[in-house]
Design an enzyme around this catalytic site. Structure first.
Site, short mmCIF file in Angstrom:
data_model
loop_
_atom_site.label_atom_id
_atom_site.label_comp_id
_atom_site.label_asym_id
_atom_site.label_seq_id
_atom_site.Cartn_x
_atom_site.Cartn_y
_atom_site.Cartn_z
N GLU A 291 0.82 -1.22 0.00
CA GLU A 291 0.00 0.00 0.00
C GLU A 291 0.85 1.27 0.00
O GLU A 291 0.42 2.31 -0.45
CB GLU A 291 -0.94 0.02 1.23
CG GLU A 291 -2.15 -0.88 1.06
CD GLU A 291 -3.25 -0.63 2.08
OE1 GLU A 291 -3.02 0.05 3.10
OE2 GLU A 291 -4.36 -1.15 1.88
N HIS A 312 8.48 -26.48 -1.53
CA HIS A 312 7.80 -27.58 -2.22
C HIS A 312 6.59 -27.09 -2.99
O HIS A 312 5.74 -27.88 -3.40
CB HIS A 312 7.42 -28.67 -1.20
CG HIS A 312 8.64 -29.26 -0.56
ND1 HIS A 312 9.19 -30.46 -0.96
CD2 HIS A 312 9.46 -28.77 0.40
CE1 HIS A 312 10.27 -30.70 -0.24
NE2 HIS A 312 10.47 -29.69 0.59
N LYS A 426 -14.19 -0.42 -3.86
CA LYS A 426 -15.28 -0.02 -2.96
C LYS A 426 -16.38 0.66 -3.75
O LYS A 426 -17.56 0.38 -3.56
CB LYS A 426 -14.76 0.97 -1.90
CG LYS A 426 -13.79 0.38 -0.91
CD LYS A 426 -13.48 1.43 0.16
CE LYS A 426 -12.32 1.02 1.02
NZ LYS A 426 -11.83 2.08 1.88
#
Ligand code: PA5
Length: 452
Positions: A291, A312, A426
């Site tokens: 951010e 792995h 949003k």
């Protein structure tokens, strides 16, 4: 100013020379100074810079007192929050609590669970099922007091508290951490008389773990928050503006990753650890770096792996895939406890060559072997050496990474303290949910996708 956490850049030399990194010292010093003087971008969000040293013993005592009350009235404390209002507490808890303590819950030592960091119906209904027969309290954290995910979770859990305990007792089981005057959560606090703590205006969400945002849930979890803050305060001093580059690990780390990004064209930074306890620390770090730097088409993409587990899964890509990345490896000097491999008479698994060795020795060789293999595969490695995982070292790491991202964000020319891009989803979500005021946008979006 020396610190017991070390950044080792020695293994970078085949990728960027020590000289090239040292040449960045004046730039890093300049940006570090900017953070202290407050003359850079986003300078209204620099409250974290001197935060650790400004936390008083009485602040800690007050938080511990509140935590104690919650601990004694609850088998479960649900912490509601998302992003910076969630990840710091989660990261430190995972790092410092015994791994399997999560399966134990009783009054006086409650289980700390999280909500409001997703909108999953199954997660919420399973949480309700879990707390059905258990006494519980809620810490609700939202700086803005308007974030949708925690607001929904709080509406649901508040309703459960009120129907179970009545409105008055419910109010005594709710503690809020929010803005001093703005937002719906503050309005609710004032109306219902919830105990509340304030997130300072000048401390952004992802820099707020050392405010009540992180400290209250951590105190409830039984973490030594005074020690955590002490560690951070020591690092504040060790990375201050007057501390020269050669002694300043925040600047060294910022310089190394800047060189790898700008000079070598690396696009991805992997935070690596061989300790699963640090998995959520890496999630916190990812938010802090993602951010803060990922904007204006710039910034290293922060990613993380826990080895040997992920050797792995992601190991193949890191060794031989696109050469996009470098690694920042948090290397832990010693474990907290002791497990030794025994010799077996039959040796059917062929592991007697490890007999007498501690697991940590095997883990260490895996770490060194991986480091060399990745370097040979073209992946530069920065190491961050810590002696052990404890509240003090975690406090130090928190502050070091915060300081470095401030410096590094300035170095790439962005404002490290805003996150404008988070608004895009949003806006669409509200439009698709027919929120008043978003109707026109909603119609447009619904032409682009099928709403199922
Ligand atoms: O770093 C940030 O500011 C964000 O990630 C916020 O922490 C996150 O969006 C949650 O915001 P709030 O605490 O206002 O609910």
């Amino acid at each position: 100013m020396a610190t017991d956490i070390k950044i080792s850049l020695d293994r970078l030399t085949q990728f960027v020379s020590k000289k090239d990194i040292a040449a960045l010292a004046p730039l890093m010093e300049k940006y570090n100074e900017s953070l202290h003087k407050g003359d850079g971008k986003g300078n209204d969000f620099l409250g974290w810079v001197n935060l650790p040293s400004s936390i008083k013993g009485s602040d800690i005592a007050d938080i511990e007192e509140c935590a104690k009350k919650l601990r004694y009235m609850s088998e479960v404390v649900v912490v509601i929050g998302i992003g910076g209002s969630y990840l710091g507490a989660k990261a430190v808890m995972e790092a410092l609590k015994p791994t399997f303590s999560a399966f134990d819950s009783k009054k006086g030592n409650p289980m700390v669970l999280f909500a409001g960091h997703n909108i999953s119906e199954d997660y919420m209904s399973e949480l309700f099922e879990f707390i059905k027969e258990r006494s519980f309290s809620v810490i609700v954290i939202s700086k803005s007091g308007t974030t949708t995910e925690p607001a929904i979770a709080f509406r649901l859990l508040r309703d459960e508290l009120e129907s179970r305990y009545g409105r008055q007792e419910a109010a005594s089981r709710i503690v809020a951490v929010t803005d001093s005057s703005k937002g719906a959560l503050r309005t609710l606090c004032d109306k219902e008389g919830y105990k509340s703590y304030v997130i300072p205006d000048n401390v952004g969400g992802r820099f707020s773990v050392l405010t009540p945002v992180g400290l209250l849930p951590l105190a409830v979890a039984g973490i030594d928050i005074a020690k955590l803050v002490r560690g951070a305060a020591a690092m504040e001093k060790a990375t201050a503006a007057g501390v020269a580059f050669d002694d300043n690990i925040a600047m060294q780390y910022a310089a190394a990753r800047y060189a790898l990004y700008e000079k070598l064209g690396k696009k991805v930074e992997l935070l690596v650890s061989f300790e699963p306890k640090l998995q959520y620390f890496a999630e916190w770090w990812k938010q802090l770096y993602g951010e803060s730097e990922g904007k204006e088409g710039k910034g290293l993409m922060p990613h993380s792996v826990v080895f040997t587990t992920d050797l792995h899964s992601m190991g193949q890509y890191i060794q031989e895939g696109e050469r996009l990345m470098f690694e920042t490896m948090i290397s832990v000097g010693k474990p907290q406890s002791k497990v030794t491999i025994k010799s077996e008479k039959e040796n059917l698994d062929g592991l007697n060559f490890l007999a007498g060795k501690r697991l940590s020795e095997v883990n260490r060789m895996a770490e060194l072997g991986t480091m060399l293999a990745h370097i040979d595969g073209g992946v530069p490695v920065i190491t961050v050496d810590i002696d052990e995982i404890n509240a003090e070292t975690i406090g130090k790491l928190i502050y070091m990474f915060e300081k470095a991202v401030g410096i590094s964000g300035y170095a790439i020319g962005v404002n490290p303290f805003d996150q404008p891009g988070v608004e895009a989803y949003k806006k669409n979500m509200f439009a698709l949910l027919n929120k008043p005021g978003y109707e026109e946008e909603g119609e447009k979006l619904k032409k682009r996708i099928t709403v199922k």
